[in-house]
Design a protein around this motif. Structure first.
Motif, mmCIF file in Angstrom:
data_model
loop_
_atom_site.group_PDB
_atom_site.id
_atom_site.type_symbol
_atom_site.label_atom_id
_atom_site.label_comp_id
_atom_site.label_asym_id
_atom_site.label_seq_id
_atom_site.Cartn_x
_atom_site.Cartn_y
_atom_site.Cartn_z
ATOM 1 N N GLU A 65 1.008 -1.065 0.078
ATOM 2 C CA GLU A 65 -0.152 0.357 0.218
ATOM 3 C C GLU A 65 1.656 1.095 -0.315
ATOM 4 O O GLU A 65 0.741 2.292 -0.530
ATOM 5 N N ARG A 97 -2.053 -0.440 -4.533
ATOM 6 C CA ARG A 97 -3.100 -1.211 -3.691
ATOM 7 C C ARG A 97 -3.488 -2.345 -4.181
ATOM 8 O O ARG A 97 -3.660 -3.046 -3.190
ATOM 9 N N GLN A 98 -3.654 -2.625 -5.457
ATOM 10 C CA GLN A 98 -4.047 -3.933 -6.673
ATOM 11 C C GLN A 98 -3.483 -4.983 -5.444
ATOM 12 O O GLN A 98 -3.942 -5.930 -4.885
ATOM 13 N N LEU A 135 -4.715 -5.306 -2.046
ATOM 14 C CA LEU A 135 -5.626 -6.364 -1.740
ATOM 15 C C LEU A 135 -6.139 -7.887 -1.833
ATOM 16 O O LEU A 135 -6.471 -8.810 -1.332
ATOM 17 N N ASP A 136 -4.727 -8.310 -2.457
ATOM 18 C CA ASP A 136 -5.701 -9.782 -3.441
ATOM 19 C C ASP A 136 -4.334 -10.633 -1.962
ATOM 20 O O ASP A 136 -4.531 -11.001 -2.360
ATOM 21 N N ALA A 140 -9.847 -1.002 -0.574
ATOM 22 C CA ALA A 140 -10.465 -0.898 -2.075
ATOM 23 C C ALA A 140 -10.792 1.022 -2.209
ATOM 24 O O ALA A 140 -11.263 1.412 -3.226
ATOM 25 N N ASP A 162 -9.003 2.751 -4.039
ATOM 26 C CA ASP A 162 -8.884 2.790 -5.030
ATOM 27 C C ASP A 162 -9.883 2.799 -5.916
ATOM 28 O O ASP A 162 -9.930 2.325 -6.946
ATOM 29 N N ASP A 196 -12.843 1.488 -5.620
ATOM 30 C CA ASP A 196 -13.098 -0.388 -5.755
ATOM 31 C C ASP A 196 -13.761 -0.002 -4.868
ATOM 32 O O ASP A 196 -14.383 -0.442 -3.661
ATOM 33 N N GLU A 222 -16.627 -3.387 -3.905
ATOM 34 C CA GLU A 222 -15.699 -4.380 -3.177
ATOM 35 C C GLU A 222 -15.031 -4.110 -1.928
ATOM 36 O O GLU A 222 -15.342 -4.697 -0.681
#
Length: 417
Positions: free
Chosen positions: A170, A175-176, A179-180, A209, A212, A214, A217
């Protein structure tokens, strides 16, 4: 060859296609050229390529581990490297600073994964803030290597290390990737029935999320968090999660979902007798109803917000409710209803001694009456607005122009006051 490359996109399947494919295949790099090309890229500055004077030779060769005293000495030496890097950075010599930090990070691994991750997070955060994307990419690459080690070289991943990895991802803007990884931490926590880690991880997923953008999510995580808060009777946390959901649903324009959570929030603040929050939520609910075309429901919310604010002598909120109500009526050409609201608003603003607000309301009445070609009432409203403008020393010229325009329209044949 460039011509062939461009034309190749437009060839149809034919006998010529095979010949062209063969020709293009012959243009591929040989293994020797490929190897030379790959070796032309510089190694990552975080790779251990040459022995370092701070590490005993036997330790470097993997023949033994650091002894306790050697660990303490190395830790102090690396702290000194960090201090030198900070000094160089403060003096504007960022190249030297990151060279020193990279050396520090390379050697921190001899003190353990957590120690290395702490340094990666610290330096990665600074690299991202300084928009040093090369350094951020180098750190991200190392983070991926550490993540691979956790899942492929260990029977059981260390959840604390995974959480550090996610935080470091982060900090460098990945960020992805964060998150994963957190989704995997969440799965581990659920397998172990670790409710504390599960909730903590859901909060991180929801927050990252949302950052980001998203929204879906993030909303899914906040819904789960709300259920947890309800299950343990934690109304304060539930209110926070509802607030986050209301914001997200507004961004997604999921108005019906937004109305539902805002109504739950309004009920919560009603139990606390928090008038400011109640009226703000009612205004927001009214906006949502208006957005989906449920106008009577919107009017009811605005009127209720006005009543609650008026009874609590919160004139600002009362005026805001009347503003929303009048604007809604005007939007749907309910001019008589809008004028009635504006007249009520004059009473509220007079009680609140809001001269500027009074001036604005008279302007709106004048504009509406002029639009309806009711020139006499329009002229009267603009003149009252001008009186207030003179008291405030604000917008006098604006009202003068409107008065002159209305008088010209009144003098036009066929128009009546």
């Amino acid at each position: 060859m460039a011509f062939l490359h461009l034309r190749f996109r437009f060839l149809t399947v034919s006998a010529n296609a095979l010949a062209v494919a063969t020709l293009l295949g012959s243009l591929a790099f040989s293994p020797t050229v490929r190897a030379q090309s790959e070796n032309s890229f510089p190694p990552s500055p975080l790779e251990l390529t040459e022995p370092d004077s701070l590490i005993p030779e036997a330790v470097w060769e993997g023949e033994t581990d650091l002894k306790p005293e050697e660990r303490r000495q190395l830790d102090r030496a690396l702290d000194a490297l960090d201090a030198r890097a900070q000094t160089a950075f403060a003096q504007g010599d960022t190249t030297t600073a990151f060279e020193l930090w990279n050396r520090e990070i390379r050697l921190r691994r001899f003190l353990g994964t957590s120690a290395e991750l702490e340094a990666l997070l610290r330096v990665g955060s600074l690299a991202w803030q300084q928009e040093n994307f090369y350094q951020a990419q180098v750190i991200t690459q190392r983070l991926r290597q550490l993540q691979t080690e956790q899942f492929e070289k260990r029977e059981t991943p260390d959840v604390e290390v995974l959480q550090q990895l996610a935080q470091a991802y982060e900090e460098v803007g990945a960020r992805q990737a964060a998150l994963d990884l957190l989704e995997r931490v969440l799965a581990i926590a659920r397998d172990r029935n670790d409710s504390v880690t599960e909730e903590e991880t859901l909060r991180k997923i929801a927050r990252i999320a949302l950052q980001d953008l998203d929204y879906e999510e993030s909303a899914a995580a906040y819904r789960e968090l709300r259920e947890m808060a309800v299950a343990r009777g934690d109304r304060l946390s539930e209110a926070y999660y509802l607030t986050q959901l209301a914001y997200i649903y507004d961004q997604l324009r999921w108005y019906e979902d937004a109305i539902a959570v805002k109504q739950d929030l309004e009920a919560y603040y009603r139990t606390l007798n928090n008038i400011a929050q109640m009226t703000a939520l009612k205004l927001a609910i009214g906006d949502d109803y208006a957005a989906i075309g449920q106008l009577n429901a919107a009017v009811a919310e605005f009127q209720d917000a006005y009543r609650i604010a008026w009874e609590a002598l919160q004139f600002y909120r009362a005026q805001e409710a009347l503003d929303r109500l009048a604007a809604l009526y005007e939007r749907y050409n309910e001019f008589d209803a809008a004028l009635q609201v504006y007249r009520t608003q004059i009473d509220v603003r007079q009680l609140a001694r809001d001269l500027y607000g009074l001036m604005v309301t008279y302007d709106r009445i004048g504009q509406l009456q002029q639009r309806r070609q009711n020139y006499g009432p329009a002229l009267e409203a603009f003149r009252r607005g001008l009186e207030l403008a003179r008291q405030l020393g604000n917008r006098e010229a604006y009202f003068q122009v409107n008065i002159e325009t209305v008088m010209q329209e009144m003098s036009t044949p066929g128009n009546s006051p």
